[in-house]
Design a protein around this motif. Structure first.
Motif, mmCIF file in Angstrom:
data_model
loop_
_atom_site.group_PDB
_atom_site.id
_atom_site.type_symbol
_atom_site.label_atom_id
_atom_site.label_comp_id
_atom_site.label_asym_id
_atom_site.label_seq_id
_atom_site.Cartn_x
_atom_site.Cartn_y
_atom_site.Cartn_z
ATOM 1 N N TYR A 139 40.901 32.335 13.245
ATOM 2 C CA TYR A 139 39.746 33.533 13.453
ATOM 3 C C TYR A 139 38.306 34.062 13.418
ATOM 4 C CZ TYR A 139 39.566 38.058 16.206
ATOM 5 O OH TYR A 139 39.063 38.979 16.433
ATOM 6 N N VAL A 140 38.621 34.369 12.232
ATOM 7 C CA VAL A 140 37.746 35.430 11.577
ATOM 8 C C VAL A 140 36.536 33.861 11.723
ATOM 9 C CG1 VAL A 140 37.160 36.066 9.255
ATOM 10 C CG2 VAL A 140 38.661 36.890 10.475
ATOM 11 N N LYS A 141 36.854 33.245 11.713
ATOM 12 C CA LYS A 141 35.624 31.908 11.586
ATOM 13 C C LYS A 141 34.733 32.413 12.417
ATOM 14 C CE LYS A 141 36.926 29.194 6.674
ATOM 15 N NZ LYS A 141 37.916 28.424 6.288
ATOM 16 N N THR A 142 35.670 31.278 13.629
ATOM 17 C CA THR A 142 35.174 31.311 14.762
ATOM 18 C C THR A 142 34.891 32.600 15.275
ATOM 19 O OG1 THR A 142 37.409 31.597 15.689
ATOM 20 C CG2 THR A 142 36.972 29.546 15.765
ATOM 21 N N SER A 143 35.090 34.069 14.708
ATOM 22 C CA SER A 143 34.537 34.603 15.329
ATOM 23 C C SER A 143 33.040 34.984 14.870
ATOM 24 C CB SER A 143 35.490 35.934 15.612
ATOM 25 O OG SER A 143 36.091 35.691 15.672
ATOM 26 N N GLY A 144 32.401 34.537 13.310
ATOM 27 C CA GLY A 144 31.003 34.459 13.433
ATOM 28 C C GLY A 144 31.411 35.782 11.893
ATOM 29 N N GLY A 145 32.789 36.265 11.811
ATOM 30 C CA GLY A 145 33.124 37.206 10.091
ATOM 31 C C GLY A 145 32.207 36.961 8.830
ATOM 32 N N ILE A 146 32.573 35.394 8.910
ATOM 33 C CA ILE A 146 31.946 34.693 7.467
ATOM 34 C C ILE A 146 30.699 34.755 7.778
ATOM 35 C CG2 ILE A 146 31.881 33.236 6.389
ATOM 36 C CD1 ILE A 146 34.555 34.167 6.832
ATOM 37 N N LEU A 152 35.563 42.867 5.261
ATOM 38 C CA LEU A 152 34.457 43.169 5.968
ATOM 39 C C LEU A 152 34.460 41.885 6.812
ATOM 40 C CD1 LEU A 152 32.014 43.841 7.483
ATOM 41 C CD2 LEU A 152 30.631 43.187 5.308
ATOM 42 N N PRO A 153 34.795 40.575 6.400
ATOM 43 C CA PRO A 153 35.003 39.559 7.845
ATOM 44 C C PRO A 153 35.551 39.594 8.743
ATOM 45 C CG PRO A 153 35.095 38.335 5.270
ATOM 46 C CD PRO A 153 34.849 39.647 5.114
ATOM 47 N N LEU A 154 36.740 40.494 8.330
ATOM 48 C CA LEU A 154 38.120 40.304 8.997
ATOM 49 C C LEU A 154 37.262 41.951 10.448
ATOM 50 C CD1 LEU A 154 40.705 39.976 11.065
ATOM 51 C CD2 LEU A 154 42.378 41.382 8.492
ATOM 52 N N ILE A 155 36.817 42.702 9.878
ATOM 53 C CA ILE A 155 36.668 43.732 10.512
ATOM 54 C C ILE A 155 35.680 43.654 11.602
ATOM 55 C CG2 ILE A 155 35.295 46.161 10.513
ATOM 56 C CD1 ILE A 155 36.563 46.412 7.365
ATOM 57 N N LYS A 176 42.823 41.606 20.416
ATOM 58 C CA LYS A 176 42.803 42.698 18.412
ATOM 59 C C LYS A 176 43.714 43.041 18.662
ATOM 60 C CE LYS A 176 39.109 46.257 18.206
ATOM 61 N NZ LYS A 176 38.274 46.963 18.667
ATOM 62 N N ARG A 177 44.729 43.217 19.638
ATOM 63 C CA ARG A 177 45.581 44.004 18.737
ATOM 64 C C ARG A 177 47.176 42.702 18.487
ATOM 65 N NH1 ARG A 177 45.006 46.834 23.592
ATOM 66 N NH2 ARG A 177 46.312 45.429 25.381
ATOM 67 N N GLN A 199 35.831 43.346 15.470
ATOM 68 C CA GLN A 199 34.870 43.887 16.697
ATOM 69 C C GLN A 199 34.152 44.045 17.628
ATOM 70 O OE1 GLN A 199 31.791 45.083 13.904
ATOM 71 N NE2 GLN A 199 32.936 47.177 13.317
ATOM 72 N N GLN A 200 34.010 41.609 17.369
ATOM 73 C CA GLN A 200 33.688 40.601 18.761
ATOM 74 C C GLN A 200 35.072 40.912 19.445
ATOM 75 O OE1 GLN A 200 30.362 40.602 18.067
ATOM 76 N NE2 GLN A 200 31.139 41.453 16.256
ATOM 77 N N SER A 201 36.227 41.290 19.738
ATOM 78 C CA SER A 201 37.156 41.062 20.260
ATOM 79 C C SER A 201 37.472 41.543 20.861
ATOM 80 C CB SER A 201 38.495 40.521 19.443
ATOM 81 O OG SER A 201 38.432 40.206 18.428
#
Length: 324
Positions: A275-282, A238-241, A252-253, A245-247
């Motif tokens: 990248y996941v952390k800065t994108s709010g995935g956590i 889920l964090p990476l997904i 994303k590629r 989604q925000q990219s």
């Protein structure tokens, strides 16, 4: 201060001790090799959370009976069988810090041991005509297999949507915890509606449990260094997904390319984690996890107060606050 499992299981402590004795006797065989392997399996048991869910659910819904012990044993037998087979499928040499059955006795024996455990579970239910319990657990085993295959089918393309992720973890993880709670209610001879309600309670707990597991991959204050194991294995959690989604399309590629081709490069894995952390995935995954936790608590609150209810609430809280 966080409660320990020993404290949480207090209302069913004597039942858990008796269960261990009953389960050990169930695992015995006249065939020396099987008996040796069964002893090894019993010695390396984990936290015993599944039987705890069964006994606490049974106490919550009425009374703990011999059927409850058989239901907990059935779940442990069928689940252990699936783990032995999983280690063969994954070519894994370790489970919970111990050598796996296939590592010590090779694949052929491991597959047959899994079959043996499965047959013990089936016979335990059939011999006592616990067909309702067998149906609940068999449905969970089917779902676990389907979830694993669904994840495998999508793994190569890394094309897993959020909805598909929920479906995979519902089948792979949540279905088993749901079956524990449903078996507990059914063994207390509760009506179908209560059994289904407890199954739904277990599903929400299982979803929260798996999301917590997925968050371990990214580290935290308690865990320390991020693991990145799921990223190495190209598992979309889920964090990476959410981060993807925000990219933008190009970003994303780029991230998917790193996951696909640099699975053993720790520097690249750290790049994905950052990248996941800065994108709010956590934060997003934690919000979803707490949402499932709240849903399970709402169902639990429908039942009358008791020590079993208190402990179940604590056990659910433990699943989302544990540090490993």
């Amino acid at each position: 201060m966080a409660l320990k499992l020993k404290e949480i299981q207090a209302p069913v402590a004597s039942e858990m001790i008796e269960f261990e004795q009953k389960f050990r006797s169930l695992m015995k065989s006249k065939v020396f090799l099987i008996d040796k392997i069964m002893s090894y399996i019993v010695k390396r048991k984990g936290k015993q959370m599944r039987p705890m869910f069964v006994f606490l659910s049974s106490g919550l819904c009425g009374n703990i009976s011999e059927r409850t012990y058989r239901g907990a044993s059935l779940i442990e037998l069928l689940h252990t069988a699936s783990l032995v087979h999983d280690d063969v499928v994954d070519d894994s040499n370790f489970r919970r810090g111990f050598f796996s059955i296939n590592a010590l006795w090779k694949n052929k024996i491991a597959v047959l041991v899994g079959d043996y455990l499965l047959s013990r579970g089936l016979l335990l239910s059939v011999d006592h005509e616990d067909y309702d319990l067998l149906k609940i657990v068999s449905e969970a085993v089917r779902e676990m297999s389907e979830g694993e295959l669904l994840q495998m089918a999508k793994a190569r393309s890394l094309d897993i949507t959020e909805d598909l992720y929920y479906e995979v973890i519902r089948q792979k993880t949540a279905s088993l915890i749901a079956s524990c709670c449903a078996v507990g209610a059914a063994s207390a001879d509760r009506d179908k509606e209560t059994v289904m309600r407890m199954k739904e309670f277990g599903l929400h707990v299982g979803m929260a449990f798996q999301i917590k597991d997925d968050l371990f991959d990214y580290g935290s204050h308690e865990i320390g260094k991020p693991l990145g194991i799921d990223i190495k294995e190209k598992k979309m959690t889920l964090p990476l997904i959410y981060a993807l989604q925000q990219s933008s399309g190009s970003e994303k590629r780029r991230i998917k390319r790193i996951v696909k081709s640099n699975s053993q490069n720790q520097k690249k894995i750290q790049e994905v984690i950052d990248y996941v952390k800065t994108s709010g995935g956590i934060e997003y995954a934690e919000t979803v996890m707490h949402d499932y936790y709240n849903k399970s608590t709402q169902i639990l609150n429908e039942f009358p107060d008791s020590d079993y209810k208190t402990s179940l609430g604590q056990l659910v809280k433990f699943t989302i606050e544990r540090s490993k």
